[in-house]
Motif scaffolding. Sequence first.
Motif, PDB file in Angstrom:
ATOM      1  N   LYS A 122      -3.665   7.279   5.162  1.00 30.72           N
ATOM      2  CA  LYS A 122      -2.383   7.977   5.280  1.00 30.72           C
ATOM      3  C   LYS A 122      -1.818   7.845   6.697  1.00 30.72           C
ATOM      4  O   LYS A 122      -0.625   7.658   6.891  1.00 30.72           O
ATOM      5  CB  LYS A 122      -2.578   9.454   4.929  1.00 30.72           C
ATOM      6  CG  LYS A 122      -1.270  10.183   4.678  1.00 30.72           C
ATOM      7  CD  LYS A 122      -1.507  11.630   4.284  1.00 30.72           C
ATOM      8  CE  LYS A 122      -0.206  12.402   4.407  1.00 30.72           C
ATOM      9  NZ  LYS A 122      -0.443  13.821   4.671  1.00 30.72           N
ATOM     10  N   SER A 123      -2.719   7.909   7.681  1.00 26.86           N
ATOM     11  CA  SER A 123      -2.246   7.875   9.062  1.00 26.86           C
ATOM     12  C   SER A 123      -1.557   6.558   9.401  1.00 26.86           C
ATOM     13  O   SER A 123      -0.768   6.485  10.331  1.00 26.86           O
ATOM     14  CB  SER A 123      -3.407   8.129  10.027  1.00 26.86           C
ATOM     15  OG  SER A 123      -4.209   6.979  10.113  1.00 26.86           O
ATOM     16  N   VAL A 124      -1.867   5.481   8.669  1.00 28.51           N
ATOM     17  CA  VAL A 124      -1.161   4.227   8.920  1.00 28.51           C
ATOM     18  C   VAL A 124      -0.111   3.969   7.842  1.00 28.51           C
ATOM     19  O   VAL A 124       0.419   2.861   7.725  1.00 28.51           O
ATOM     20  CB  VAL A 124      -2.132   3.025   9.033  1.00 28.51           C
ATOM     21  CG1 VAL A 124      -2.990   3.155  10.274  1.00 28.51           C
ATOM     22  CG2 VAL A 124      -2.996   2.882   7.782  1.00 28.51           C
ATOM     23  N   GLY A 125       0.174   4.999   7.051  1.00 28.58           N
ATOM     24  CA  GLY A 125       1.282   4.916   6.096  1.00 28.58           C
ATOM     25  C   GLY A 125       1.043   4.008   4.907  1.00 28.58           C
ATOM     26  O   GLY A 125       1.979   3.419   4.381  1.00 28.58           O
ATOM     27  N   LEU A 126      -0.215   3.871   4.485  1.00 25.86           N
ATOM     28  CA  LEU A 126      -0.490   2.941   3.393  1.00 25.86           C
ATOM     29  C   LEU A 126      -1.079   3.628   2.164  1.00 25.86           C
ATOM     30  O   LEU A 126      -1.731   2.982   1.337  1.00 25.86           O
ATOM     31  CB  LEU A 126      -1.439   1.833   3.879  1.00 25.86           C
ATOM     32  CG  LEU A 126      -0.834   0.833   4.860  1.00 25.86           C
ATOM     33  CD1 LEU A 126      -1.902  -0.113   5.381  1.00 25.86           C
ATOM     34  CD2 LEU A 126       0.283   0.031   4.202  1.00 25.86           C
ATOM     35  N   SER A 127      -0.839   4.929   2.020  1.00 28.12           N
ATOM     36  CA  SER A 127      -1.434   5.683   0.918  1.00 28.12           C
ATOM     37  C   SER A 127      -1.184   5.043  -0.442  1.00 28.12           C
ATOM     38  O   SER A 127      -2.064   5.003  -1.290  1.00 28.12           O
ATOM     39  CB  SER A 127      -0.886   7.102   0.910  1.00 28.12           C
ATOM     40  OG  SER A 127      -1.391   7.789   2.037  1.00 28.12           O
ATOM     41  N   SER A 128       0.018   4.514  -0.630  1.00 30.92           N
ATOM     42  CA  SER A 128       0.309   3.959  -1.955  1.00 30.92           C
ATOM     43  C   SER A 128      -0.285   2.568  -2.156  1.00 30.92           C
ATOM     44  O   SER A 128      -0.126   1.955  -3.197  1.00 30.92           O
ATOM     45  CB  SER A 128       1.818   3.937  -2.188  1.00 30.92           C
ATOM     46  OG  SER A 128       2.442   3.279  -1.107  1.00 30.92           O
ATOM     47  N   PHE A 129      -0.968   2.059  -1.127  1.00 30.69           N
ATOM     48  CA  PHE A 129      -1.558   0.726  -1.244  1.00 30.69           C
ATOM     49  C   PHE A 129      -3.087   0.771  -1.330  1.00 30.69           C
ATOM     50  O   PHE A 129      -3.746  -0.253  -1.232  1.00 30.69           O
ATOM     51  CB  PHE A 129      -1.163  -0.150  -0.047  1.00 30.69           C
ATOM     52  CG  PHE A 129       0.314  -0.411   0.042  1.00 30.69           C
ATOM     53  CD1 PHE A 129       0.856  -1.544  -0.543  1.00 30.69           C
ATOM     54  CD2 PHE A 129       1.152   0.469   0.694  1.00 30.69           C
ATOM     55  CE1 PHE A 129       2.218  -1.798  -0.471  1.00 30.69           C
ATOM     56  CE2 PHE A 129       2.516   0.230   0.776  1.00 30.69           C
ATOM     57  CZ  PHE A 129       3.047  -0.907   0.184  1.00 30.69           C
ATOM     58  N   ALA A 130      -3.630   1.976  -1.496  1.00 29.74           N
ATOM     59  CA  ALA A 130      -5.087   2.152  -1.384  1.00 29.74           C
ATOM     60  C   ALA A 130      -5.888   1.243  -2.308  1.00 29.74           C
ATOM     61  O   ALA A 130      -6.979   0.815  -1.963  1.00 29.74           O
ATOM     62  CB  ALA A 130      -5.452   3.614  -1.655  1.00 29.74           C
ATOM     63  N   ASN A 131      -5.320   0.927  -3.474  1.00 29.73           N
ATOM     64  CA  ASN A 131      -6.095   0.125  -4.421  1.00 29.73           C
ATOM     65  C   ASN A 131      -5.800  -1.365  -4.362  1.00 29.73           C
ATOM     66  O   ASN A 131      -6.349  -2.149  -5.115  1.00 29.73           O
ATOM     67  CB  ASN A 131      -5.851   0.626  -5.850  1.00 29.73           C
ATOM     68  CG  ASN A 131      -6.394   2.031  -6.011  1.00 29.73           C
ATOM     69  OD1 ASN A 131      -7.464   2.339  -5.490  1.00 29.73           O
ATOM     70  ND2 ASN A 131      -5.642   2.893  -6.685  1.00 29.73           N
ATOM     71  N   ARG A 132      -4.921  -1.755  -3.437  1.00 29.22           N
ATOM     72  CA  ARG A 132      -4.608  -3.180  -3.314  1.00 29.22           C
ATOM     73  C   ARG A 132      -5.733  -3.919  -2.602  1.00 29.22           C
ATOM     74  O   ARG A 132      -6.467  -3.347  -1.810  1.00 29.22           O
ATOM     75  CB  ARG A 132      -3.329  -3.367  -2.497  1.00 29.22           C
ATOM     76  CG  ARG A 132      -2.118  -2.731  -3.089  1.00 29.22           C
ATOM     77  CD  ARG A 132      -1.318  -3.713  -3.912  1.00 29.22           C
ATOM     78  NE  ARG A 132      -0.066  -3.105  -4.350  1.00 29.22           N
ATOM     79  CZ  ARG A 132       1.119  -3.381  -3.813  1.00 29.22           C
ATOM     80  NH1 ARG A 132       1.192  -4.241  -2.823  1.00 29.22           N
ATOM     81  NH2 ARG A 132       2.204  -2.805  -4.255  1.00 29.22           N
ATOM     82  N   ARG A 133      -5.784  -5.206  -2.872  1.00 33.94           N
ATOM     83  CA  ARG A 133      -6.671  -6.082  -2.111  1.00 33.94           C
ATOM     84  C   ARG A 133      -5.920  -6.593  -0.873  1.00 33.94           C
ATOM     85  O   ARG A 133      -4.693  -6.692  -0.905  1.00 33.94           O
ATOM     86  CB  ARG A 133      -7.083  -7.301  -2.965  1.00 33.94           C
ATOM     87  CG  ARG A 133      -7.992  -6.973  -4.131  1.00 33.94           C
ATOM     88  CD  ARG A 133      -9.398  -6.702  -3.631  1.00 33.94           C
ATOM     89  NE  ARG A 133     -10.243  -6.183  -4.691  1.00 33.94           N
ATOM     90  CZ  ARG A 133     -10.985  -6.960  -5.487  1.00 33.94           C
ATOM     91  NH1 ARG A 133     -11.009  -8.263  -5.326  1.00 33.94           N
ATOM     92  NH2 ARG A 133     -11.738  -6.432  -6.415  1.00 33.94           N
ATOM     93  N   PRO A 134      -6.659  -6.940   0.191  1.00 32.95           N
ATOM     94  CA  PRO A 134      -5.988  -7.421   1.410  1.00 32.95           C
ATOM     95  C   PRO A 134      -5.001  -8.569   1.145  1.00 32.95           C
ATOM     96  O   PRO A 134      -3.932  -8.610   1.745  1.00 32.95           O
ATOM     97  CB  PRO A 134      -7.154  -7.907   2.277  1.00 32.95           C
ATOM     98  CG  PRO A 134      -8.304  -7.058   1.856  1.00 32.95           C
ATOM     99  CD  PRO A 134      -8.108  -6.793   0.386  1.00 32.95           C
TER     100      PRO A 134
END
Lengths: 341, 264
Positions: A122-134
């Motif tokens: 969350k601190s880097v603003g990526l909460s909605s990407f948690a399940n993505r692969r790099p």
Amino acid sequence: MSDQAYLSLEKLTLAYGDSVAVADLDLDIRRGELIALLGPSGCGKTTTMRAIAGLLPVRSGHVRLDGADITHVSPNKRAVGLVFQSYALFPHLSVYENVAFGLRLKGLRGTELDAKVQSGIKSVGLSSFANRRPAELSGGQQQRVALARSMVMEPKVLLLDEPLSNLDARLRLEMRTELQRVQKETGVTMIFVTHDQAEALALADRIVVMKRGAIEQIGSPQDIYNRPQSSFVADFVGFENVFALEGGKLKAAGSLFELQGEAPSAAGLAWRPRMVSLGTGPFRGTVRGTSFAGDHREYLLDTPLGLIKAEVEASQPVHDLGTELAFDLPAHKAVPLSQFS
Amino acid sequence: MMPNSLGRNLFIPLTLFLVIAFLIGPFLIIVAASFSAGDTLAFPPQGFSLRWIAKVFTVESFRASFGMSLFLAIGGTAAALVLGIPASYALSRYKLPGAEVIRTVVSAPIIVPGIIVGLALLRYIVVPFGVGISLALFLAHTALVLPYAVRVVSASLDNLRSDIEEAAVLLGSSRTGAFFRVVLPNIRGGILSAFILGFVTSFNQVPVSLFLSGPGVRTLPIDMIAYMEIVFDPSVAALSALLAFLSIGIVFAAERFLGFSRYV
């Protein structure tokens, strides 16, 4: 070692086989400082960073961190984080699992683990990407994952290898702000490596300029930018006109030139292009090149001193190619250099 | 000019057709022959029946040698991977002195004719040391598969950045832990591909196995040769067709699920 030093490098010598990359380097860094290691490629900045992380064995000297000698502590027990230039995310793991990787190794499980990972993402603003692969993320997002992955470990020192160089101009500004925010919020000691003086000036509390495995100058961005001590640093931060000084006279193209006004006693003098006065003065040069740069215009002059770069406000009349112009290198504006090489 | 340009226009398609026919022809003939109703191996087949395909499953020696071949293909390939994965890792991650020499030596079983490998193993390992036939076959197949294992695993290691291992270490993992946690999962596809390639190579291997087969211990291809010397019925064709379909099925599945061709 000063009382304040949190991380200190003492007489650090690093080598690859027979070639010494860094020799007898001394550096003290205070807790919570944001330090830039600045220099051209091959200056030893990345090598130094790898030694702090423990990825490169130390040939001689010491690394001390938070009161302990960590010279021979293995990298997995140092509490030093590193954000790689390539980000080095684990391709087979999701964003969540990348961030959880180190915490799991620490033994965290269940809700405690989940809470830390979630807040890191969350601190880097990526909460909605948690399940993505790099591979499904942009370069900027990947870098933020790498940052979160290191920061959830609460490292004593966070190292960053060329953190802005792979990003486009807009993302650069965003990431710069992000790094400053992280540093402010967590108070972590940060060291980043860069070859870009603008990056170092914009981000760092203190800049360490390195050249051929040694420290050339340490100072605040203002110091480095306004008061370079050597011709190398002057050249690196945009002093285009750098000359040696001999008996109060400029030494250029094998001859000596008298300056108007009293020259300071120094090994050399340096002028930024905008410190050169065009139109009046004791020297003469021919306009070899000119280019418009928005608020100013740049000139390249062919002179007995060699090529001189000058800048004038864009509102000034334009001098055509081939025009002979008088100019001055004003002694009172010159920055004195204690080292000339 | 007309006939000339027509000839040129036909040249490439014709060549293509002939090459494909040459590659696939024997396979089609074998498949057709295995459905024959006649008593001898012949093409075109005489009538249609499934009796030769059914017979394959009743021949006792086929069952035993199939088991042996399966054991060698699985066991030998697994052993080759156990040796090959660390070797590939060392070759790709460290600047080893003589790395090129090591690569060449590891590839030797492909380059040296199988007949010679088989003869050498028989003459200098099996006979003087009294090594059992099964063990000798196992060792030989391991050695034969090793070059494929090293090559395929190396290819997938070379595609994997090495800094992820450093990242894992800085997050608290040991070096060995980093290998198992971040290297192995990312070369899984390469390892499975190597396994399949090794399996097929071992399963179809003839020259080396020829020397090392003894009484009661035979691989399937050797058994098929022996069978054909005595009985010339279409069951050998039926068996070949079954094996070919098995191999095709495995490779197809591998390509479909793993992207096999990326590694080979």
